[in-house]
Design an enzyme around this catalytic site. Sequence first.
Site, PDB file in Angstrom:
ATOM      1  N   TYR A 254       0.730  -1.206  -0.060  1.00 27.49           N
ATOM      2  CA  TYR A 254      -0.124  -0.074  -0.148  1.00 27.49           C
ATOM      3  C   TYR A 254       0.896   1.114   0.061  1.00 27.49           C
ATOM      4  CZ  TYR A 254       0.843  -0.507   5.165  1.00 27.49           C
ATOM      5  OH  TYR A 254       1.518  -0.644   6.416  1.00 27.49           O
ATOM      6  N   HIS A 302       6.348  -0.218   0.725  1.00 23.93           N
ATOM      7  CA  HIS A 302       5.714   0.380  -0.408  1.00 23.93           C
ATOM      8  C   HIS A 302       6.262   0.188  -1.837  1.00 23.93           C
ATOM      9  CE1 HIS A 302       3.971   1.813   3.169  1.00 23.93           C
ATOM     10  NE2 HIS A 302       5.274   2.265   3.699  1.00 23.93           N
TER      11      HIS A 302
END
Length: 326
Positions: A254, A302
């Site tokens: 995410y 990420h």
Amino acid sequence: MLSTKCKVFILALCVSVVCVVLNRETYSGLSQTLLEYTSPPLDSRVCACQKCLSEESDPWFTKNFNQSVQPFLTKKYSTPENAFNWWKRLQHDGSSFTSYTEVVDKLFEIIPDKDHNTQPRPDKCRSCAVVGNSRNLRGSHYGALIDSHDIIIRINRGPTQGYETDVGARTTHRVMYPESAMDLGNTTHLVLFPFKTMDLRWLVSVLTTGTFTMKSYTAVTAKIKANKDLVMVLSPAFIKYIHEVWLDNPAHTYPSTGFMTVVLSLHMCDEVSVFGFGVDRDGNWSHYFEELRNKNLKTGPHHGQDEYKVIQQLSDLHKIQMHKGW
Ligand SMILES: *[C@@H]1O[C@H](CO)[C@@H](O)[C@H](O)[C@H]1NC(C)=O
Ligand SMILES: *[C@@H]1O[C@H](CO)[C@@H](O)[C@H](O)[C@H]1NC(C)=O
Ligand SMILES: *[C@@H]1O[C@H](CO)[C@@H](O)[C@H](O)[C@H]1NC(C)=O
């Protein structure tokens, strides 16, 4: 005595000289003055800045930028169940949708349920500084420039005290999550980025009794100073929008806090200046407020490359202005 015409001429001359010397984009006070003479009537404009980032858009920006997605939780813009189900997987949250909505209801007994003025207005120019924590701020002397913005958003524990010359002193908004929480001044908005239902439970507790002990990957403070009237909570549906629309990548990770803060600023501001992102002049990823510890501070879980490309594109389109530091 000089005639009025003459004074106006001299003033105009001074202004243009100053504009050549300084970077006009970054001195919004000056731009405001010029604006009165050059812009169309107020009612035909989206915002009162010289250029509003939500207008005259290129197709890529228009495709991604969806102003009807609300950044912050309110009672009216509650979380749809499908967004909750997407969000709960980010940090393996085992909570049910019912228990999530109960915590949110509880939270709105403590924090105000209000519209956070996230839409542009023809009579307002919301200039924002998004201040990351990169070491490239060291020696930058950006402090006064950062402080000249209306909205100054800082991230996690990036301090101002002792670093004012380079990072400024004002903080109108501070983005945090429980694991990165710190005390705030009475006029600073606490902007919680929640990644699990427990984060909301923690928020209720730190603003009230301070009795909730949160177990997480690192120690979490049980009590902070913050003005509960200024608390804002990023909506899980907004996080989903950032992930799916802006990154358009179905990977299991995410977005980073820094990237989410930049996208959030597109929704809160009419002009965005970004400071303290990226590497320092030696090419190292590190914070301005601590010595280099970890050379892999860069991406964590990420997608750093995808995020970098989007930020670069926003910069190329002049939707944001990057200040790369020293
Ligand atoms: C924008 O967001 C709204 C609210 O989430 C959604 O209903 C709509 O389909 C989105 N528009 C586009 C073009 O994706
Ligand atoms: C903090 O701000 C609130 C208003 O949001 C005010 O009621 C309160 O008195 C302030 N507290 C201090 C210590 O200044
Ligand atoms: C930055 O990186 C270089 C090369 O990896 C290294 O030699 C240097 O010590 C680093 N800088 C600091 C301040 O540690």
